[in-house]
Design a protein around this motif. Structure first.
Motif, PDB file in Angstrom:
ATOM      1  N   ASN A   2       1.140  -1.338   0.400  1.00 26.05           N
ATOM      2  CA  ASN A   2       0.079  -0.092   0.271  1.00 26.05           C
ATOM      3  C   ASN A   2       0.904   1.824  -0.499  1.00 26.05           C
ATOM      4  OD1 ASN A   2       0.742   0.311   2.255  1.00 26.05           O
ATOM      5  ND2 ASN A   2      -1.080  -0.270   3.665  1.00 26.05           N
ATOM      6  N   LYS A   3       0.247   2.786   0.230  1.00 25.02           N
ATOM      7  CA  LYS A   3       1.349   4.109   0.211  1.00 25.02           C
ATOM      8  C   LYS A   3       1.498   3.851   0.912  1.00 25.02           C
ATOM      9  CE  LYS A   3       0.950   8.925  -0.204  1.00 25.02           C
ATOM     10  NZ  LYS A   3      -0.691   9.755  -0.818  1.00 25.02           N
ATOM     11  N   THR A   4       1.302   3.768   2.696  1.00 28.12           N
ATOM     12  CA  THR A   4       2.401   3.633   3.340  1.00 28.12           C
ATOM     13  C   THR A   4       3.711   2.896   3.332  1.00 28.12           C
ATOM     14  OG1 THR A   4       0.266   4.525   5.049  1.00 28.12           O
ATOM     15  CG2 THR A   4       2.586   3.237   6.333  1.00 28.12           C
ATOM     16  N   LEU A  25       7.043  11.310  -3.734  1.00 29.69           N
ATOM     17  CA  LEU A  25       5.861  10.380  -4.301  1.00 29.69           C
ATOM     18  C   LEU A  25       3.880  11.011  -4.588  1.00 29.69           C
ATOM     19  CD1 LEU A  25       4.814   7.404  -5.181  1.00 29.69           C
ATOM     20  CD2 LEU A  25       3.890   7.564  -2.302  1.00 29.69           C
ATOM     21  N   ASP A  26       3.494  12.266  -4.253  1.00 32.93           N
ATOM     22  CA  ASP A  26       2.810  12.784  -4.483  1.00 32.93           C
ATOM     23  C   ASP A  26       3.281  13.996  -5.076  1.00 32.93           C
ATOM     24  OD1 ASP A  26       1.186  11.680  -1.419  1.00 32.93           O
ATOM     25  OD2 ASP A  26       1.908  13.938  -0.638  1.00 32.93           O
ATOM     26  N   THR A  29       3.059  11.466  -8.441  1.00 35.56           N
ATOM     27  CA  THR A  29       1.546  11.482  -8.529  1.00 35.56           C
ATOM     28  C   THR A  29       0.872  11.829  -9.318  1.00 35.56           C
ATOM     29  OG1 THR A  29       0.664  11.184  -6.550  1.00 35.56           O
ATOM     30  CG2 THR A  29       1.170   9.066  -7.302  1.00 35.56           C
TER      31      THR A  29
END
Length: 100
Positions: A2-4, A25-26, A29
Protein backbone atom coordinates in the motif's frame (compact mmCIF):
# COMPACT_ATOMS: atom_id res chain seq x y z
CA UNK A 1 2.04 -3.01 -1.03
CA UNK A 2 0.00 0.00 0.00
CA UNK A 3 1.01 3.68 -0.08
CA UNK A 4 2.41 3.68 3.48
CA UNK A 5 4.57 0.64 2.76
CA UNK A 6 5.75 2.20 -0.51
CA UNK A 7 6.74 5.40 1.29
CA UNK A 8 8.69 3.38 3.88
CA UNK A 9 10.48 1.43 1.13
CA UNK A 10 11.32 4.61 -0.79
CA UNK A 11 12.66 6.31 2.34
CA UNK A 12 14.79 3.27 3.16
CA UNK A 13 16.25 2.89 -0.37
CA UNK A 14 16.86 6.63 -0.80
CA UNK A 15 18.26 7.09 2.71
CA UNK A 16 15.81 9.88 3.45
CA UNK A 17 12.93 10.56 5.82
CA UNK A 18 9.42 9.19 5.35
CA UNK A 19 8.13 12.77 5.12
CA UNK A 20 10.49 13.54 2.23
CA UNK A 21 9.62 10.26 0.50
CA UNK A 22 5.88 10.98 0.90
CA UNK A 23 6.35 14.47 -0.54
CA UNK A 24 8.20 13.10 -3.57
CA UNK A 25 5.64 10.33 -4.13
CA UNK A 26 2.78 12.85 -3.97
CA UNK A 27 4.63 15.14 -6.39
CA UNK A 28 5.22 12.22 -8.77
CA UNK A 29 1.57 11.12 -8.78
CA UNK A 30 0.36 14.74 -9.20
CA UNK A 31 2.74 15.28 -12.11
CA UNK A 32 1.64 12.08 -13.84
CA UNK A 33 -2.03 13.00 -13.29
CA UNK A 34 -1.55 16.53 -14.63
CA UNK A 35 0.28 15.25 -17.71
CA UNK A 36 -2.38 12.61 -18.43
CA UNK A 37 -5.12 15.25 -18.09
CA UNK A 38 -3.45 16.96 -21.06
CA UNK A 39 -3.57 13.55 -22.81
CA UNK A 40 0.21 13.42 -23.06
CA UNK A 41 2.11 10.21 -22.23
CA UNK A 42 4.63 9.89 -19.41
CA UNK A 43 7.52 7.68 -20.51
CA UNK A 44 10.05 6.35 -17.99
CA UNK A 45 12.59 4.34 -19.97
CA UNK A 46 12.99 0.82 -18.64
CA UNK A 47 10.04 1.21 -16.24
CA UNK A 48 7.02 1.91 -18.42
CA UNK A 49 4.62 4.31 -20.05
CA UNK A 50 1.55 5.97 -18.57
CA UNK A 51 -0.93 7.05 -21.25
CA UNK A 52 -4.58 7.85 -21.91
CA UNK A 53 -6.75 5.43 -23.85
CA UNK A 54 -10.21 6.06 -25.28
CA UNK A 55 -12.99 3.54 -24.71
CA UNK A 56 -15.83 3.79 -27.18
CA UNK A 57 -19.49 3.74 -26.21
CA UNK A 58 -20.98 0.26 -25.97
CA UNK A 59 -23.96 -1.70 -24.76
CA UNK A 60 -23.58 -3.61 -21.51
CA UNK A 61 -25.89 -5.58 -19.27
CA UNK A 62 -27.08 -4.92 -15.73
CA UNK A 63 -25.72 -7.97 -13.85
CA UNK A 64 -28.72 -8.07 -11.49
CA UNK A 65 -31.52 -7.79 -14.02
CA UNK A 66 -29.85 -8.71 -17.30
CA UNK A 67 -31.32 -5.61 -18.94
CA UNK A 68 -29.18 -3.92 -21.59
CA UNK A 69 -27.77 -0.50 -20.75
CA UNK A 70 -25.74 2.07 -22.62
CA UNK A 71 -22.20 2.69 -21.41
CA UNK A 72 -20.85 6.09 -22.43
CA UNK A 73 -17.52 6.61 -24.17
CA UNK A 74 -14.76 7.51 -21.75
CA UNK A 75 -11.04 8.03 -21.40
CA UNK A 76 -9.00 5.85 -19.04
CA UNK A 77 -5.44 5.91 -17.71
CA UNK A 78 -3.28 3.05 -18.93
CA UNK A 79 0.15 1.69 -17.96
CA UNK A 80 2.39 -0.44 -20.14
CA UNK A 81 5.43 -1.98 -18.49
CA UNK A 82 8.83 -1.25 -19.99
CA UNK A 83 11.32 -3.90 -21.02
CA UNK A 84 13.44 -3.84 -17.84
CA UNK A 85 10.39 -4.01 -15.55
CA UNK A 86 8.79 -6.79 -17.59
CA UNK A 87 12.02 -8.81 -17.58
CA UNK A 88 12.54 -8.40 -13.82
CA UNK A 89 8.98 -9.58 -13.14
CA UNK A 90 9.43 -12.48 -15.54
CA UNK A 91 12.64 -13.56 -13.77
CA UNK A 92 11.01 -13.23 -10.35
CA UNK A 93 8.11 -15.43 -11.48
CA UNK A 94 10.49 -18.14 -12.66
CA UNK A 95 12.25 -18.16 -9.28
CA UNK A 96 8.96 -18.32 -7.37
CA UNK A 97 7.37 -21.01 -9.54
CA UNK A 98 7.26 -24.45 -7.91
CA UNK A 99 9.36 -27.17 -9.53
CA UNK A 100 7.54 -30.11 -11.07
Amino acid sequence: MNKTELIEALASKAGTSKVAAATLLDAFTATVSDTLKKEEPVVILGFGTFSVSARSARTGRNPQTGEPLKIKATKVAKFKAGTKLAESVKKAKKKAAPKK
